[in-house]
Write a protein that holds these residues in place. Structure first.
Motif, PDB file in Angstrom:
ATOM      1  N   THR A  20       0.825  -1.209   0.000  1.00  0.00           N
ATOM      2  CA  THR A  20       0.000   0.000   0.000  1.00  0.00           C
ATOM      3  C   THR A  20       0.859   1.259   0.000  1.00  0.00           C
ATOM      4  O   THR A  20       0.608   2.211  -0.761  1.00  0.00           O
ATOM      5  CB  THR A  20      -0.929  -0.008   1.226  1.00  0.00           C
ATOM      6  OG1 THR A  20      -1.826  -1.120   1.127  1.00  0.00           O
ATOM      7  CG2 THR A  20      -1.731   1.272   1.326  1.00  0.00           C
TER       8      THR A  20
ATOM      9  N   ALA B  82      -5.401  -3.646   0.685  1.00  0.00           N
ATOM     10  CA  ALA B  82      -4.376  -3.174  -0.246  1.00  0.00           C
ATOM     11  C   ALA B  82      -4.993  -2.716  -1.568  1.00  0.00           C
ATOM     12  O   ALA B  82      -4.615  -1.665  -2.116  1.00  0.00           O
ATOM     13  CB  ALA B  82      -3.343  -4.278  -0.485  1.00  0.00           C
TER      14      ALA B  82
ATOM     15  N   GLU C 251      -6.489   0.633  -1.425  1.00  0.00           N
ATOM     16  CA  GLU C 251      -5.526   1.727  -1.285  1.00  0.00           C
ATOM     17  C   GLU C 251      -4.637   1.901  -2.516  1.00  0.00           C
ATOM     18  O   GLU C 251      -3.635   2.606  -2.456  1.00  0.00           O
ATOM     19  CB  GLU C 251      -4.659   1.495  -0.045  1.00  0.00           C
ATOM     20  CG  GLU C 251      -5.423   1.541   1.270  1.00  0.00           C
ATOM     21  CD  GLU C 251      -5.947   2.920   1.609  1.00  0.00           C
ATOM     22  OE1 GLU C 251      -5.401   3.916   1.088  1.00  0.00           O
ATOM     23  OE2 GLU C 251      -6.914   3.011   2.393  1.00  0.00           O
TER      24      GLU C 251
END
Length: 257
Positions: free
Chosen positions: A169, A231, A234
């Protein structure tokens, strides 16, 4: 910015020297920039037993009291990490072993005591993507042990799946095109846990919710998938959950939003 693979290798693979060597050979041959996050497997438990340190597990999670913190620091940050780095060097992959404290790459805080006191367990607060990319730009491959540090310099035991998701991320937010790959001993997310060929090829958020509701996805797979979807939310481009032997093929389960 070029593509970066963030690859997490599970502890059950680390426990098997033959499987580890096969995986590391495949990992070393990946041409793109890459970061490896590794678990600790059963080695910490074995070393703890030799040292007379009692292992406490609740729902598959290790309780990290002070004696156990010393053990996991030695095993994860030392024995496992350096063996992986050494094997990669032999494979002409210029690896550098890291934990959260090294170059300040991952800052965490001690998990508050709730229903369960996990001891010196770390919840990640910040990943220094600039520093990780600086290593990569020097043609170094970071090999990250599942240990972080807090602002006071306290080492903390930290879940490797969560670390991989947090690193991916942070790199995505820094502008990298990131693929997150979870490698373990199964071929992917399975429709039937007893049938290793019952791989679910694609899972989106709606399908994941249904699989959880039906009890098909349960136990340790839930936090892995939660990290994967976090993840994706993001900015991570792709997430795959695959067998450690298929790091190139990525033929397991692909997760999408």
């Amino acid at each position: 910015m070029s593509k970066v693979y963030v690859i997490k290798i599970g502890g059950n693979v680390i426990d098997n020297p033959v499987a580890t060597q096969k995986f590391l050979s495949d990992f070393a041959s990946i041409k793109e920039s890459k970061i490896l996050v590794h678990g600790g497997g059963k080695i910490a438990t074995q070393v703890a037993e030799k040292l007379g340190v009692t292992t406490q597990m609740i729902d598959g999670r290790r309780i990290t009291d002070e004696p156990m913190l010393d053990v996991v620091t030695m095993v994860y940050g030392g024995l496992v990490n350096k063996k992986v780095v050494a094997q990669l060097q032999a494979l002409k992959c210029n690896a550098i072993g890291l934990m959260g404290a090294d170059a300040g790459v991952i800052l965490a805080k001690k998990r508050p005591v709730g229903v369960i006191d996990y001891g010196f367990a770390g919840d990640i607060e910040q990943v220094n993507a600039t520093q990780l990319l600086a290593f990569i730009n020097q043609d170094l491959t970071p090999i990250v042990a599942p240990l972080t540090v807090d602002a006071q310099g306290q080492i903390l035991n930290t879940n490797a799946d969560t670390m991989a998701s947090a690193i991916a991320t942070a790199l995505a937010k820094a502008g990298a095109e990131v693929n997150l790959v979870y490698c373990f001993e199964k071929k992917g997310v399975l429709l039937n846990p007893e049938d290793n060929d019952s791989v679910i090829a694609d899972i989106n958020k709606e399908k994941y919710a249904q699989l959880k509701a039906d009890g098909i996805v349960s136990k340790g797979m839930i936090p892995k998938l939660d990290n994967a979807f976090a993840a994706l939310n993001e900015g991570v481009k792709e997430v795959h959950i695959i067998h450690a032997d298929n790091v190139h093929a990525q033929s397991g389960t692909k997760l999408t939003l």
